[in-house]
Design a protein around this motif. Structure first.
Motif, mmCIF file in Angstrom:
data_model
loop_
_atom_site.group_PDB
_atom_site.id
_atom_site.type_symbol
_atom_site.label_atom_id
_atom_site.label_comp_id
_atom_site.label_asym_id
_atom_site.label_seq_id
_atom_site.Cartn_x
_atom_site.Cartn_y
_atom_site.Cartn_z
ATOM 1 N N LEU A 115 0.820 -1.206 0.000
ATOM 2 C CA LEU A 115 0.000 0.000 0.000
ATOM 3 C C LEU A 115 0.855 1.257 0.000
ATOM 4 O O LEU A 115 0.652 2.181 -0.798
ATOM 5 N N ILE A 116 1.856 1.267 0.882
ATOM 6 C CA ILE A 116 2.686 2.464 0.994
ATOM 7 C C ILE A 116 3.492 2.653 -0.278
ATOM 8 O O ILE A 116 3.703 3.778 -0.740
ATOM 9 N N LEU A 119 1.178 4.261 -2.750
ATOM 10 C CA LEU A 119 0.910 5.649 -2.394
ATOM 11 C C LEU A 119 2.125 6.528 -2.664
ATOM 12 O O LEU A 119 1.990 7.649 -3.142
ATOM 13 N N PHE A 122 2.582 8.020 -6.106
ATOM 14 C CA PHE A 122 1.866 9.266 -6.389
ATOM 15 C C PHE A 122 2.689 10.473 -5.947
ATOM 16 O O PHE A 122 2.730 11.480 -6.617
ATOM 17 N N ILE A 123 3.328 10.348 -4.787
ATOM 18 C CA ILE A 123 4.101 11.485 -4.273
ATOM 19 C C ILE A 123 5.255 11.793 -5.208
ATOM 20 O O ILE A 123 5.496 12.936 -5.576
ATOM 21 N N ILE B 46 -9.889 0.035 1.573
ATOM 22 C CA ILE B 46 -10.407 1.238 0.906
ATOM 23 C C ILE B 46 -9.352 1.819 -0.038
ATOM 24 O O ILE B 46 -9.611 2.070 -1.225
ATOM 25 N N ILE B 47 -8.139 2.015 0.493
ATOM 26 C CA ILE B 47 -7.115 2.671 -0.324
ATOM 27 C C ILE B 47 -6.748 1.789 -1.513
ATOM 28 O O ILE B 47 -6.562 2.270 -2.638
ATOM 29 N N ILE C 9 -4.784 18.744 -8.546
ATOM 30 C CA ILE C 9 -4.611 17.479 -7.830
ATOM 31 C C ILE C 9 -3.148 17.296 -7.442
ATOM 32 O O ILE C 9 -2.831 16.865 -6.337
ATOM 33 N N LEU C 13 -2.361 16.408 -3.711
ATOM 34 C CA LEU C 13 -2.392 14.952 -3.575
ATOM 35 C C LEU C 13 -1.264 14.446 -2.680
ATOM 36 O O LEU C 13 -1.490 13.597 -1.813
ATOM 37 N N SER C 14 -0.078 15.020 -2.856
ATOM 38 C CA SER C 14 1.051 14.480 -2.094
ATOM 39 C C SER C 14 0.844 14.696 -0.600
ATOM 40 O O SER C 14 1.150 13.821 0.206
ATOM 41 N N ILE C 17 -1.587 12.193 0.662
ATOM 42 C CA ILE C 17 -1.003 10.857 0.788
ATOM 43 C C ILE C 17 -0.138 10.764 2.029
ATOM 44 O O ILE C 17 -0.127 9.740 2.719
ATOM 45 N N VAL C 18 0.555 11.865 2.345
ATOM 46 C CA VAL C 18 1.313 11.874 3.602
ATOM 47 C C VAL C 18 0.368 11.682 4.784
ATOM 48 O O VAL C 18 0.664 10.918 5.713
ATOM 49 N N ILE C 20 -2.503 10.095 4.772
ATOM 50 C CA ILE C 20 -2.985 8.711 4.803
ATOM 51 C C ILE C 20 -1.907 7.782 5.373
ATOM 52 O O ILE C 20 -2.175 6.964 6.267
ATOM 53 N N ILE C 21 -0.675 7.952 4.879
ATOM 54 C CA ILE C 21 0.395 7.073 5.358
ATOM 55 C C ILE C 21 0.629 7.272 6.846
ATOM 56 O O ILE C 21 0.779 6.305 7.608
ATOM 57 N N TRP C 243 -13.322 15.443 0.326
ATOM 58 C CA TRP C 243 -13.340 14.081 -0.200
ATOM 59 C C TRP C 243 -12.353 13.200 0.554
ATOM 60 O O TRP C 243 -12.662 12.068 0.930
ATOM 61 N N LEU C 247 -12.958 9.970 2.837
ATOM 62 C CA LEU C 247 -12.300 8.713 2.480
ATOM 63 C C LEU C 247 -11.598 8.090 3.680
ATOM 64 O O LEU C 247 -11.654 6.877 3.893
#
Lengths: 125, 59, 299
Positions: A115-116, A119, A122-123, B46-47, C9, C13-14, C17-18, C20-21, C243, C247
């Motif tokens: 997962l990471i 992700l 994207f970064i 989900i992700i 985006i 987005l980045s 994502i940080v 989320i992680i 959003w 999520l």
């Protein structure tokens, strides 16, 4: 039903042991506890976990297996920890419990790292 | 797309049912201690599904 | 359009994502050390704050810069415009030009520069403070500021629409079958500022379709894109915030989703403000262009 009957038998046995030899009671208690735990685990908990896994088989990926497996491991570890800490060795039990938790997390680690990885793509982009 | 959505929703439902049943089986405060793992399962699901949905247009 | 979407985006987005992680990391830590969960919550909060505030603040600064340029433009153009209206007399009557409208737009820009954006920053600060320590809440204050800003903006828009309908002989070319469902859709999906957006879009459309008789459609489109692009970017960013909050709600901390949601709401209000500014900008630009055209035609 059978389990409750066994529990009553074991309870009576332990009472008798405590009546006969006061000094030998902890070790007999521990032995009977582990025998009982393994018996219940073999006859009830593990078959139940297997049917549970089959029930959630449509779930794609290893999620059902991971969740049920880690719950069982966590529960066994917690019970043994409780038993050991009842005997008065609480800190050792805590360390063991922590190690079990890390083992559970290593089961999850492939999913998490996948997962990471996705992700972080994207970064970087 | 529709099949993917269906799979996502059914997976969500199954994970939620599974985790609620497991939290019923676990006694007392063990439940709270185990909660992060269930949350993690839902989050990964989900992700993962989201990246499958939108991954082709973002990569 | 697609390029704009990608750039918006890409900026946010980045950081999401940080977020989320790091919330996954916090789940792992919570599982390993249940007694440490208060500390991990605090650490997560600071990580999220440093990452998430930045894009929102960039939007604040962007809108502020735009309002400042527009305000200076107004102040430089306004005497010229009024003088030429007095000089040329009848040739402007076909456009229903109202000096009061221009003054009003000028006032709106200065208002949004001097009052609205500082207030919005204060709202964001109140939100963050009340999420940081829930036992010392400022939620009522933040909500009050937001609603009063919205009501201020909607009062301004009501005044605008009075001006427009009082002199509004030019009808919007898009009225009727095509635009009504779209307007309704926007109005229902963005409850807070939806009706404001549709109203101001209608007003802008009405004016620019009347003006496109005089100037080419490409110029109108340019003016539209220059004025409306920042607004649309802000709106899109606000949507992305909300959003993401929706999520990650199942597995992240309540404070994190709450703060993302609050920032999204504040960005929506900012979007309303920047619609106001965009309206003023379009109005001025159109009339400047028409003025230049008329002067050259008369000669």
């Amino acid at each position: 039903m059978v389990t409750i009957f066994q529990l009553i038998v074991i309870y009576l046995l332990l009472l008798t042991v405590s009546f006969v030899t006061k000094s030998l009671q902890p070790i007999i208690y521990a032995a009977i506890f582990f025998i009982f735990l393994s018996y219940v685990g073999m006859t009830v908990i593990v078959p139940f976990g297997k049917t549970f896994m089959q029930l959630f088989a449509p779930l794609p990926g290893p999620y059902a297996k991971l969740l049920i497996g880690s719950v069982l491991l966590f529960y066994f570890s917690e019970i043994i920890v409780k038993h050991v800490s009842e005997a008065g060795y609480e800190s050792i039990a805590k360390v063991a419990h922590f190690a079990i938790k890390i083992v559970i997390l290593t089961f999850w680690l492939p999913q998490l790292s996948l997962l990471i990885e996705t992700l972080s793509k994207f970064i970087i982009k | 797309m529709r099949g993917g959505l269906l799979a996502f929703l059914s997976g969500l439902l199954l994970i939620c049912i599974l985790s609620s049943v497991l939290s019923l089986l676990l006694p007392g405060e063990l439940d709270d201690e185990f909660l992060p793992l269930m949350k993690m399962a839902i989050g990964i699901w989900i992700i993962h599904s989201i990246t499958i949905f939108f991954g082709h247009s973002l990569f | 359009m697609i390029a704009m979407l990608e750039s918006v985006i890409g900026t946010v987005l980045s950081s999401f994502i940080v977020v989320i992680i790091s919330s996954f990391m916090v789940l792992v830590l919570d599982f390993l050390f249940p007694s440490f969960s208060k500390w991990t919550r605090m650490f997560l909060f600071f990580i999220v704050l440093t990452v998430v505030i930045q894009p929102a603040f960039e939007h604040f600064q962007m809108i502020r810069g735009i309002t400042q340029t527009i305000a200076s433009m107004f102040i430089s153009i306004y005497p010229l415009l009024t003088a030429s209206i007095i000089a040329s007399g009848g040739s402007f009557s076909m456009l229903n030009f109202q000096p009061a409208m221009l003054l009003f737009a000028n006032g709106a820009v200065i208002l949004s520069d001097k009052i609205l954006i500082p207030l919005l920053s204060a709202t964001m600060l109140f939100d963050i403070l009340s999420r940081l320590n829930p036992s010392i809440p400022f939620t009522k204050m933040a909500e009050l500021l937001r609603t009063s800003l919205i009501s201020l903006v909607s009062a301004l828009v009501a005044a605008y629409s009075i001006f427009i309908t009082a002199g509004g002989t030019i009808s919007w070319a898009l009225t009727g079958v095509t635009s009504e469902p779209i307007k309704e859709l926007i109005r229902q999906n963005i409850p807070l500022i939806g009706s404001f957006m549709t109203d101001s879009l209608g007003a802008i459309g009405r004016y620019s379709s009347g003006a496109s008789v005089f100037i080419g459609a490409w110029l109108i489109i340019t003016i539209w894109s220059v004025a409306l692009l920042p607004t649309l970017k802000t709106l899109l960013t606000g949507f992305l915030y909300r959003w993401t909050a929706a999520l990650i709600e199942p597995f992240a901390n309540e404070e994190i989703t709450g703060i993302l949601d609050d920032i999204g709401k504040t960005l929506f209000v900012l979007c309303a403000v920047s619609f106001l500014v965009a309206f003023a900008f379009i109005y001025t630009a159109l009339f400047t262009v028409i003025l230049v055209k008329l002067i050259t035609v008369v000669r």
